[in-house]
Design an enzyme around this catalytic site. Structure first.
Site, mmCIF file in Angstrom:
data_model
loop_
_atom_site.group_PDB
_atom_site.id
_atom_site.type_symbol
_atom_site.label_atom_id
_atom_site.label_comp_id
_atom_site.label_asym_id
_atom_site.label_seq_id
_atom_site.Cartn_x
_atom_site.Cartn_y
_atom_site.Cartn_z
ATOM 1 N N ASP A 16 -38.548 -10.018 2.680
ATOM 2 C CA ASP A 16 -37.274 -10.681 3.001
ATOM 3 C C ASP A 16 -36.359 -9.829 3.872
ATOM 4 O O ASP A 16 -36.144 -8.651 3.624
ATOM 5 C CB ASP A 16 -36.524 -11.067 1.736
ATOM 6 C CG ASP A 16 -35.247 -11.825 2.076
ATOM 7 O OD1 ASP A 16 -35.310 -12.709 2.942
ATOM 8 O OD2 ASP A 16 -34.195 -11.506 1.504
ATOM 9 N N ASP A 32 -29.472 -16.145 -2.090
ATOM 10 C CA ASP A 32 -29.432 -15.151 -1.007
ATOM 11 C C ASP A 32 -28.112 -14.367 -1.053
ATOM 12 O O ASP A 32 -27.508 -14.069 -0.020
ATOM 13 C CB ASP A 32 -29.654 -15.776 0.373
ATOM 14 C CG ASP A 32 -30.068 -14.731 1.413
ATOM 15 O OD1 ASP A 32 -30.220 -13.541 1.052
ATOM 16 O OD2 ASP A 32 -30.241 -15.103 2.585
#
Lengths: 305, 430
Positions: free
Chosen positions: B152, B305
């Site tokens: 990520d 997130d």
């Protein structure tokens, strides 16, 4: 008007008022002693975080012609090299007593952030590829001087529109003042989405040339990646350069403009650059006049002193 | 260990919303009874007007520890997560060093357990150092409890390398989670490529930058059979790719963030880096599609997130500020405000499905005998957006009007949040 950050959304009356004041200051510039005391005691800080020759000098000339003091800043010799942030730099300059800040920065919106932090009027001297409002004012003044007004004028802006804060400013100022604007560029140098822009678009320069009153030639901005999006400089010049041959196809009263710096041999040929119908140096002079008008209006100067 | 009963709530169990108002009794860390007007010892906690369901599970939290503790650490991040109603979070492995080996994953899990406010589940990287060059220590990570693997922050660009990771993890039934952005198409990109980027003169990230990676990866999923999870879907087209893959029978899931549900690219016109994230805020048509996808199941889960950055990093001109915003405290409120799911679907996207994707035992289930990881969420109350427990304040939700408040969070049978506050903990875990 508290700050001058953008040309987008600025109304005709505001533009006209600035240009009218610029006309007066243009006259001042041509006096034997080209200086008035309108901003005596005020301090103008020019903070250019990106290289500039004409804009920074032009603002300083404008400030001095109004009897303001100037503070100047350039990144190569400043604490930026030591890692100081934009915010701290702004607060530092404010603490020295700046009454107005002119800011140029590579990042979009930098002048808006400075306006949040500074607590004094801010003039955007160019933010990334976004806005450069005093350029649009000086370009408008140049057109107005030459043609008497912008209503109905047809202007082609050619070149690296995608990376151009000049184009993004001129489009709004010119059309608000009544001109018709056509953008001319290869597809890779146009912004990806022009919805809402008051312009026509063409990729055929020669087709547009014969109809326009002014051709505004932009520099290919190698530093913003502008050179990697067309096959070669030679091919660019062939299709979009203001060559001597193309210049000869213009109507006899069509003028050529350029924001500088000019790269002769790419977007403009040497013969065009020195022709009297190329208004580049008049643009430079007008730059001082419009910046005097902007500083004057933002700092509330008086014409009576 | 505490004994208490949550009473008079809309209770969402394994098979959906129980009829009427119900009670949930907790003792010694376990749900001991569920029903209406149950007799149980211990304190009665009135939950009138609220939903009670399994605690939220976040598949995408940046806790920044180890290595960037000035932004967040496992303690501050855990506290923020608990305030958001979470009982488990998957910690993104883009730490410094990156979580690419077992001992690093164990450190994250152990620190989480020490803090004790939520279950901190370490995510592992796919490639060593997130450098995209060779495989991370996948077995070592697996034996440390890692089930979700992601680089990520970057896509794994090399399709050959990704294929090997997928083959390897398919055997374990691990999940390959991909941050889908093609580096070439997104080069220099600051925001969504469209009308707003064109006016602002900023380099854009076209939708294709996201969709092209998903399309490629789906071919590799066909080849390897791995479980594949698309992180932070931001475009309608990306969602359609996921939906088609599901219809085909591939084991594919997708998450959407609260900011991609709430904001479109017009917010960037403020040129305030609180709206700068990757993938970028897209267009209203994308938001509509994502909201609808969350209702219908084309999108499986909401993931935050949550990406803390300190003021001195974020308080810059746009192009100099880092990507990412915080939001773990308000993800449920944002979802409740803009998508208006019923209680059953709400807990599916916030709790049950994310727990399934990350293979978490004792999370995402409310039933007798299960671990008491619970949240009491009031869908009609206003969220408290006046404070954050995160170390960083880079949140576009602070000061915003949002519907839905976490009243209580219960982790392993103890209140980690009581009446919307972590300050008055009842029986805080050791």
């Amino acid at each position: 008007m508290k700050h001058l950050l953008t040309m987008e959304g600025v109304d005709r009356a505001t533009l006209t008022s600035l240009l009218d004041d610029a006309d007066e200051f243009y006259e001042v510039m041509h006096r034997p002693i080209p200086k008035v005391p309108a901003l005596r005691g005020k301090t103008v800080a020019t903070m250019f975080f990106e290289p500039s020759t004409r804009t920074k000098m032009s603002f300083e000339r404008a400030a001095k012609s109004l009897s303001a003091d100037t503070l100047s800043f350039s990144p190569g010799t400043s604490s930026l090299k030591k890692g100081e942030s934009l915010k701290d730099t702004v607060l530092t300059v404010k603490a020295m007593g700046a009454d107005l800040m002119v800011v140029r920065h590579t990042s979009t919106g930098a002048a808006w952030r400075v306006a949040e932090w500074a607590g004094v009027p801010v003039v955007n001297g160019g933010d990334g590829a976004h806005q450069h409002p005093t350029q649009a004012l000086l370009d408008s003044l140049t057109l107005r001087q030459h043609f008497g007004g912008l209503d109905g004028l047809r202007v082609a802006i050619v070149g690296d529109i995608r990376h151009s804060r000049v184009a993004r400013s001129d489009v709004w100022a010119f059309t608000t003042l009544g001109a018709e604007v056509t953008l001319v560029a290869p597809p890779t140098l146009l912004p990806p989405d022009l919805v809402g822009w008051p312009v026509a678009v063409s990729s055929d320069f020669d087709d547009v040339l014969s109809e326009v009153d002014a051709v505004y030639v932009l520099r290919v901005q190698a530093e913003r990646g502008g050179a990697s999006v067309f096959p070669s400089v030679a091919e660019y010049r062939q299709r979009y350069g203001m060559t001597n041959a193309r210049f000869n196809t213009l109507k006899p009263d069509t003028i050529v403009m350029h924001p500088g710096p000019m790269i002769r041999g790419i977007e403009i040929d040497g013969g065009v650059a020195v022709d009297p119908r190329c208004k580049v140096l008049e643009q430079v002079t007008n730059g001082v006049a419009v910046r005097m008008a902007v500083l004057f209006q933002l700092l509330g100067g008086s014409k009576d002193v | 260990m505490s004994e208490f009963t949550l009473r008079n709530a809309v209770v969402v169990g394994r098979d959906g919303v129980l009829p009427g108002r119900n009670d949930v009794a907790v003792a010694d860390g376990v749900i001991v009874d569920v029903g209406s007007d149950i007799a149980a010892p211990g304190e009665s906690v009135d939950c009138e007007g609220a939903w009670v369901g399994p605690g939220f599970v976040d598949l995408h939290t940046h806790l920044r520890e180890p290595g960037q503790e000035w932004k967040e650490d496992i303690e501050t991040g855990s506290r923020a997560a608990a305030l958001g109603g979470y009982t488990a979070v998957v910690a993104m492995p883009n730490t410094e060093p990156a979580t690419d080996a077992g001992h690093l994953a164990r450190y994250v899990a152990d620190r989480g357990a020490q803090v004790g406010l939520v279950e901190v589940v370490p995510g592992g990287t796919i490639t060593a150092g997130r450098a995209g060059i060779k495989l991370a220590h996948l077995d070592d990570l697996w034996s440390a409890g890692v089930t979700l693997f992601t680089d990520d922050g970057d896509s794994v660009a090399d399709a050959g390398l990704l294929r090997r990771a997928m083959e390897y993890l398919a055997e374990r039934d691990g999940v390959v989670a991909q941050h889908c952005i093609d580096a070439g198409l997104a080069a220099g990109g600051q925001m969504h490529e469209g009308a707003v980027s064109s006016r602002l003169g900023m380099a854009g990230v076209p939708r294709a930058a996201e969709e092209i990676v998903i399309a490629r990866d789906l071919s590799l999923v066909r080849l390897t059979g791995v479980r594949y999870h698309v992180q932070h879907v931001s475009t309608a087209g990306a969602m359609d790719l996921v939906a088609a893959a599901k219809a085909e029978g591939l084991r594919v899931t997708a998450e959407v963030t609260p900011h991609h549900l709430l904001f479109d690219h017009s917010y960037v016109e403020q040129i305030n880096p609180l709206y700068k994230m990757m993938p970028p805020l897209r267009e209203p048509s994308d938001l509509e599609a994502l909201r609808e996808g969350l209702r219908t199941g084309a999108i499986d889960v909401v993931a935050t997130d949550h990406a803390p950055h300190a003021d001195h990093e974020k308080d810059h001109p746009w192009e100099e500020a880092p990507f990412g915003v915080t939001g773990v405290e308000w993800a449920a409120a944002v979802t409740n405000t803009v998508v208006e799911l019923d209680a059953e679907r709400f807990f599916a996207v916030m709790s049950t499905k994310p727990a399934e994707i990350a293979d978490l035992d004792g999370q995402g289930v409310l039933e007798v005998g299960a671990a008491a990881n619970l949240v009491v969420f009031d869908p009609l109350a206003k969220a408290n957006t006046t404070r954050t427990a995160s170390r960083s304040t880079n949140s576009p939700y602070l000061g915003r009007d949002l519907n839905g408040a976490v009243r209580h969070t219960i982790f392993k049978g103890e209140f980690t949040v009581r009446d919307g506050s972590v300050d008055n903990l009842v029986g805080a875990p050791e």
